[in-house]
Design a protein around this motif. Structure first.
Motif, PDB file in Angstrom:
ATOM      1  N   THR A  24      12.856 -13.543   6.702  1.00 11.02           N
ATOM      2  CA  THR A  24      14.103 -13.438   5.936  1.00 11.02           C
ATOM      3  C   THR A  24      15.297 -13.333   6.872  1.00 11.02           C
ATOM      4  O   THR A  24      16.328 -14.002   6.683  1.00 11.02           O
ATOM      5  CB  THR A  24      14.056 -12.223   4.988  1.00 11.02           C
ATOM      6  OG1 THR A  24      12.929 -12.366   4.122  1.00 11.02           O
ATOM      7  CG2 THR A  24      15.320 -12.097   4.171  1.00 11.02           C
ATOM      8  N   GLU A  79      -1.196  -5.318   5.580  1.00  8.77           N
ATOM      9  CA  GLU A  79      -0.069  -5.335   4.641  1.00  8.77           C
ATOM     10  C   GLU A  79       1.245  -4.999   5.349  1.00  8.77           C
ATOM     11  O   GLU A  79       2.286  -5.605   5.073  1.00  8.77           O
ATOM     12  CB  GLU A  79      -0.327  -4.360   3.492  1.00  8.77           C
ATOM     13  CG  GLU A  79      -1.383  -4.863   2.504  1.00  8.77           C
ATOM     14  CD  GLU A  79      -1.800  -3.819   1.483  1.00  8.77           C
ATOM     15  OE1 GLU A  79      -1.419  -2.635   1.614  1.00  8.77           O
ATOM     16  OE2 GLU A  79      -2.532  -4.196   0.545  1.00  8.77           O
ATOM     17  N   LYS A  80       1.205  -4.053   6.300  1.00 14.78           N
ATOM     18  CA  LYS A  80       2.413  -3.709   7.072  1.00 14.78           C
ATOM     19  C   LYS A  80       2.849  -4.894   7.924  1.00 14.78           C
ATOM     20  O   LYS A  80       4.043  -5.202   8.014  1.00 14.78           O
ATOM     21  CB  LYS A  80       2.153  -2.487   7.960  1.00 14.78           C
ATOM     22  CG  LYS A  80       2.117  -1.191   7.208  1.00 14.78           C
ATOM     23  CD  LYS A  80       1.885  -0.022   8.155  1.00 14.78           C
ATOM     24  CE  LYS A  80       1.749   1.283   7.379  1.00 14.78           C
ATOM     25  NZ  LYS A  80       1.484   2.423   8.258  1.00 14.78           N
ATOM     26  N   ILE A 106       2.257  -8.075   7.345  1.00 14.26           N
ATOM     27  CA  ILE A 106       2.797  -9.101   6.451  1.00 14.26           C
ATOM     28  C   ILE A 106       4.210  -8.734   6.005  1.00 14.26           C
ATOM     29  O   ILE A 106       5.112  -9.588   5.993  1.00 14.26           O
ATOM     30  CB  ILE A 106       1.867  -9.305   5.237  1.00 14.26           C
ATOM     31  CG1 ILE A 106       0.567  -9.983   5.702  1.00 14.26           C
ATOM     32  CG2 ILE A 106       2.533 -10.128   4.147  1.00 14.26           C
ATOM     33  CD1 ILE A 106      -0.518 -10.014   4.640  1.00 14.26           C
ATOM     34  N   THR A 107       4.428  -7.470   5.676  1.00 13.57           N
ATOM     35  CA  THR A 107       5.764  -7.016   5.277  1.00 13.57           C
ATOM     36  C   THR A 107       6.756  -7.239   6.416  1.00 13.57           C
ATOM     37  O   THR A 107       7.865  -7.748   6.198  1.00 13.57           O
ATOM     38  CB  THR A 107       5.730  -5.529   4.876  1.00 13.57           C
ATOM     39  OG1 THR A 107       4.818  -5.377   3.782  1.00 13.57           O
ATOM     40  CG2 THR A 107       7.094  -5.019   4.478  1.00 13.57           C
ATOM     41  N   ASN A 108       6.361  -6.870   7.634  1.00 14.85           N
ATOM     42  CA  ASN A 108       7.251  -7.048   8.790  1.00 14.85           C
ATOM     43  C   ASN A 108       7.519  -8.533   9.061  1.00 14.85           C
ATOM     44  O   ASN A 108       8.648  -8.910   9.391  1.00 14.85           O
ATOM     45  CB  ASN A 108       6.645  -6.387  10.035  1.00 14.85           C
ATOM     46  CG  ASN A 108       6.681  -4.872   9.952  1.00 14.85           C
ATOM     47  OD1 ASN A 108       7.457  -4.298   9.180  1.00 14.85           O
ATOM     48  ND2 ASN A 108       5.829  -4.213  10.718  1.00 14.85           N
ATOM     49  N   ASN A 154       7.415 -10.968   6.809  1.00 16.44           N
ATOM     50  CA  ASN A 154       8.312 -11.436   5.747  1.00 16.44           C
ATOM     51  C   ASN A 154       9.752 -11.021   6.023  1.00 16.44           C
ATOM     52  O   ASN A 154      10.688 -11.807   5.808  1.00 16.44           O
ATOM     53  CB  ASN A 154       7.865 -10.914   4.375  1.00 16.44           C
ATOM     54  CG  ASN A 154       6.655 -11.648   3.834  1.00 16.44           C
ATOM     55  OD1 ASN A 154       6.420 -12.793   4.195  1.00 16.44           O
ATOM     56  ND2 ASN A 154       5.889 -10.990   2.988  1.00 16.44           N
ATOM     57  N   PHE A 155       9.922  -9.809   6.502  1.00 24.31           N
ATOM     58  CA  PHE A 155      11.262  -9.337   6.840  1.00 24.31           C
ATOM     59  C   PHE A 155      11.844 -10.181   7.982  1.00 24.31           C
ATOM     60  O   PHE A 155      13.012 -10.603   7.927  1.00 24.31           O
ATOM     61  CB  PHE A 155      11.229  -7.853   7.227  1.00 24.31           C
ATOM     62  CG  PHE A 155      12.551  -7.318   7.641  1.00 24.31           C
ATOM     63  CD1 PHE A 155      13.527  -7.056   6.687  1.00 24.31           C
ATOM     64  CD2 PHE A 155      12.848  -7.081   8.983  1.00 24.31           C
ATOM     65  CE1 PHE A 155      14.774  -6.560   7.065  1.00 24.31           C
ATOM     66  CE2 PHE A 155      14.080  -6.599   9.364  1.00 24.31           C
ATOM     67  CZ  PHE A 155      15.053  -6.328   8.404  1.00 24.31           C
ATOM     68  N   GLN A 189      -4.390  -1.859   5.014  1.00 21.39           N
ATOM     69  CA  GLN A 189      -3.051  -1.250   5.084  1.00 21.39           C
ATOM     70  C   GLN A 189      -2.281  -1.772   6.291  1.00 21.39           C
ATOM     71  O   GLN A 189      -1.087  -2.085   6.189  1.00 21.39           O
ATOM     72  CB  GLN A 189      -3.167   0.269   5.151  1.00 21.39           C
ATOM     73  CG  GLN A 189      -3.619   0.903   3.846  1.00 21.39           C
ATOM     74  CD  GLN A 189      -3.930   2.388   3.986  1.00 21.39           C
ATOM     75  OE1 GLN A 189      -4.085   2.910   5.091  1.00 21.39           O
ATOM     76  NE2 GLN A 189      -4.027   3.070   2.856  1.00 21.39           N
TER      77      GLN A 189
END
Length: 94
Positions: free
Chosen positions: A83, A72-73, A75-77, A79-80, A69
């Motif tokens: 971007t 995953e957080k 990786i999300t951060n 990716n953000f 978990q």
């Protein structure tokens, strides 16, 4: 063996051969009892180790879930952030 024991119970005099047999049977019984007790002890140790391993697996499974978990957080951060950085670069390029 049972028949032999019954026959011995009926005797008033026990021949030396029969006494030797009784001693041998008693010694055998003691050895068997020791083996049974050692097997029981080993079984108890094995059961304890198995239960401890189950607890360890549950603990590690929980850790794995928490790490997954958290990853995953991250990786999300990331990716953000990628971007946002791309958008800024595209904005600077125009």
């Amino acid at each position: 063996m049972k028949e032999r024991i019954e026959r011995l119970k009926k005797l008033t005099y026990i021949p030396q051969k029969e006494i030797a047999w009784l001693i041998e049977q008693a010694e055998l019984s003691v050895k068997q009892r020791e083996i049974i007790e050692e097997n029981k002890r080993q079984q108890d140790v094995t059961v304890h180790q198995f239960r401890q391993a189950q607890k360890d697996i549950q603990h590690l499974s929980g850790d794995r879930k928490r790490y997954k978990q958290a990853l995953e957080k991250i990786i999300t951060n990331l990716n953000f952030a990628i971007t946002v950085a791309k958008n800024e670069l595209e904005g600077d390029a125009k």
